[in-house]
Structure formats: structure tokens, C-alpha cells
Scaffold this active site. Structure first.
Site, mmCIF file in Angstrom:
data_model
loop_
_atom_site.group_PDB
_atom_site.id
_atom_site.type_symbol
_atom_site.label_atom_id
_atom_site.label_comp_id
_atom_site.label_asym_id
_atom_site.label_seq_id
_atom_site.Cartn_x
_atom_site.Cartn_y
_atom_site.Cartn_z
ATOM 1 N N ASP A 1 52.698 34.115 37.936
ATOM 2 C CA ASP A 1 52.089 33.855 39.240
ATOM 3 C C ASP A 1 51.501 32.440 39.308
ATOM 4 O O ASP A 1 51.721 31.702 40.275
ATOM 5 C CB ASP A 1 50.994 34.896 39.537
ATOM 6 N N SER B 1 44.454 35.638 43.073
ATOM 7 C CA SER B 1 43.681 35.223 41.913
ATOM 8 C C SER B 1 44.370 34.033 41.220
ATOM 9 O O SER B 1 43.703 33.055 40.843
ATOM 10 C CB SER B 1 43.456 36.436 41.014
ATOM 11 N N PRO C 1 44.845 37.702 52.246
ATOM 12 C CA PRO C 1 43.896 38.624 51.612
ATOM 13 C C PRO C 1 44.030 38.663 50.087
ATOM 14 O O PRO C 1 45.083 38.328 49.548
ATOM 15 C CB PRO C 1 44.273 39.995 52.202
ATOM 16 N N GLY D 1 48.532 41.815 45.896
ATOM 17 C CA GLY D 1 49.821 41.462 45.287
ATOM 18 C C GLY D 1 50.380 40.127 45.737
ATOM 19 O O GLY D 1 51.528 39.817 45.436
#
Ligand code: MEV
Length: 316
Positions: free
Chosen positions: A149, A107, A99, A103
Site C-alpha cells: 500500500d 493509513s 474515509p 480498505g
């Protein structure tokens, strides 16, 4: 020709938020992926399709006018077509095994997979070049990203990372068993990062002392990872959660989820920006089912393993 690339979800084991102010973070990528497929078309637009919707924007329009959800993709497509003086349009399809907005780095994984897929239509770039495109794309929606990330999505495995560009992939890192549970509360990373900035500006001494404690904790965590000391690692995760609570990024739901797995797991904490999103709990074969069982009745949860590959690209 279609160019396909995929990138893994990520979790932050230690150091979220503190990394934005110069600290280190320890991140890992996990075995859930986003795949982006792109192809050149004869149309005069860029078409994007994902589970979040569909969009067609004129090639000549500005990515800045695009809805936030699709803006990084529009940015990568437009910049790449411009760079190669291409007359073509583009079709981009995104599919995800996890999903978004919770977190797990959807993205960033999307930016990395899109940078790999779209650049692959014109030739082969290095991982470093793809990472730069992905971070620039992510900055179109989250200006202050530390880049952590996207970096772990590109290289995979367990990484030690700091914002000044220091990256170390941990060799012989343990094959951790993690349980990821979704609070079901969506969050905005950039809003939570702004909340932390307010905390820092309002209570500079407390924040600075927490940064020092977090830096020490991370050194201990790196040592525990090298020694595969799950007991120590779990305790450090729980301690890291206390620091995150102090800077105001946890909430009652996340705290109660962490309490649910307190007895069963080695340790647990929120992961990523917080204020919603997911928690992670450290387990091994002996307690995995118990940890999952403690959460499964109330929350969407799954067990995750470390992905050691990172970005994958192919033409089809
Ligand atoms: C978000 O996954 C991690 C944060 O530390 C922000 C960042 O590193 O850019 C909260």
C-alpha cells in the site's frame, strides 16, 4: 516554513492477502488524496490534528504510548527530530478526501504524506528513502504489512508488486474507470490478516492451491491490462473475488454489493483486507452511470480514476 505533502488513496485490483505469502499484487492509486502539513514550533511537544481528533505528546515521550490512530505520525515526527538533533517541537495537520478504515489505504497514504512532509522540513529525500520511513511507520501499527500500500502511494499509477521488493510500474496502462463503494463496515487490516493466517494454518493444501491459482490469474490480468481488455479484466476480478470468499475475507454485505453491480459492470470484487471496507467495480464511459446507479441508493459510492503521480511535496 510549512512543508506540505500529499499521497493518494489506493485500491488493490488483484492479489490482496495472497501477497502476504509471497505472491504478486496489482495495485493502483486513485484520485483522492491525504494531505499532511507540518511545521517546526518552539513548543516542547508534537501536536497532531486530523478529522480523527487532536493530540499533543511530549517530544521526549515514546511513540509507543501514543493512541494507534496517531502512532505512525508520532513515530515519524520523533525519529526525524532525533535524526536531525532538532530542539524544536512540531505541529502536524492531516486532511483527507476519503474515509479511513475502509480498505482505501488511508493509513498508508497518511504514512507516506507524513514522511514526505516531515522529512521536507529538513531537506529533500528520495522517494525510496521516504517509502522506507513510511513502511517503518506503518509497521508500528501493522507489523506484517507487505508494504504494497505504501509503495503504490509513493509511486502512483498501476503497479505490479511483490513483497521481496519487486516493483514494476505498468507503462501505457489503461485509464481505468472504477466505481468504489463503501459497505460502511469498518475493519482492521491486521485482524483480517490474522484470520487469513489461521485459515492457511488450518487448511494448508487448500490455501497453497489458491495461491497458485491467484498467481496464474495475476499473469492473465497483467496481460489483459496491457491489451486494455476490460471484458477479460472484469471476469478476472470476479474470479479473484471467489478466491477471497474461499479464504473467508468477504461477507454477506460485500457479496450482495457485488451482485448489485454484476450485470452493469465488467466485474467487481472487494478491495484491500475485506471483512468490511469497500468493493470496486470496473466500468467505462458506456456503463459508469449504470454502475453508480446500482449502488447509490444503499451505499456511499464514487467513480475513481487512476492517479499517475503518487507522492507530491512542496514547501509553503
Ligand atoms: C491491505 O490493503 C492488503 C493486505 O494484502 C495486507 C498487506 O498487503 O499488507 C490485506
Amino acid at each position: 516554513m510549512k512543508s506540505v505533502a500529499s499521497a493518494p488513496a489506493k485500491i488493490i485490483l488483484f492479489g490482496e492477502h495472497f501477497i502476504v505469502y509471497g505472491g504478486k499484487a496489482v495495485l493502483c492509486s486513485i484520485d483522492k488524496r491525504i494531505t499532511v502539513e507540518s511545521e517546526l514550533t518552539t513548543a516542547n511537544n508534537i501536536e497532531i490534528e486530523s478529522s480523527l481528533g487532536r493530540l499533543a505528546i511530549p517530544k521526549s515521550g515514546s511513540y509507543k504510548d501514543t493512541d494507534l490512530v496517531f502512532r505512525p505520525l508520532a513515530y515519524i515526527a520523533q525519529k526525524t527530530l532525533e535524526k536531525f538533533n532538532s530542539e524544536s517541537g512540531m505541529r502536524i495537520r492531516v486532511s483527507s478526501e476519503f474515509p479511513s478504515g475502509v480498505g482505501l489505504g488511508s493509513s498508508s497514504a497518511c504514512c507516506v504524506a507524513a514522511a514526505g512532509s516531515i522529512s521536507g522540513l529538513f531537506g529533500k529525500l528520495t522517494k525510496e528513502e521516504i517509502l522506507k520511513i513510511a513502511i517503518d511507520a506503518e509497521r508500528t501499527i501493522f507489523e506484517n504489512t507487505s508494504g504494497a500500500d505504501c509503495t503504490v502511494c509513493v509511486y502512483g499509477g498501476i503497479l505490479e508488486y511483490s513483497k521481496d521488493g519487486h516493483i514494476r510500474k505498468l507503462e501505457n496502462a489503461p485509464n481505468l474507470e472504477l466505481v468504489v463503494a463503501n459497505s460502511g463496515i469498518a475493519h482492521s487490516t491486521s485482524k483480517v490478516v490474522s484470520m487469513v493466517r489461521q485459515f492457511k494454518d488450518g487448511k494448508p493444501e487448500i490455501f497453497s492451491s489458491l495461491c497458485t491459482k491467484e498467481a496464474n490469474l495475476i499473469e492473465d490480468a497483467l496481460d489483459a491490462l496491457q491489451k486494455n481488455d476490460l471484458g477479460k479484466l472484469g471476469k478476472l476480478m470476479t474470479q479473484n473475488q471467489e478466491f477471497l470468499e474461499k479464504i473467508g475475507v468477504s461477507n454477506d454485505t460485500l457479496s450482495s454489493m457485488i451482485s448489485l453491480v454484476g450485470g452493469a459492470s465488467y466485474g467487481a470484487k472487494l478491495t484491500g483486507a475485506g471483512d468490511g471496507g469497500c468493493i470496486i467495480a470496473l466500468a467505462d464511459k458506456s456503463n459508469l452511470e449504470k454502475v453508480l446507479g446500482a449502488l447509490a441508493e444503499k451505499y456511499e459510492c464514487f467513480s475513481a480514476k487512476i492517479d499517475t503521480v503518487g507522492l507530491e511535496q512542496r514547501a509553503s
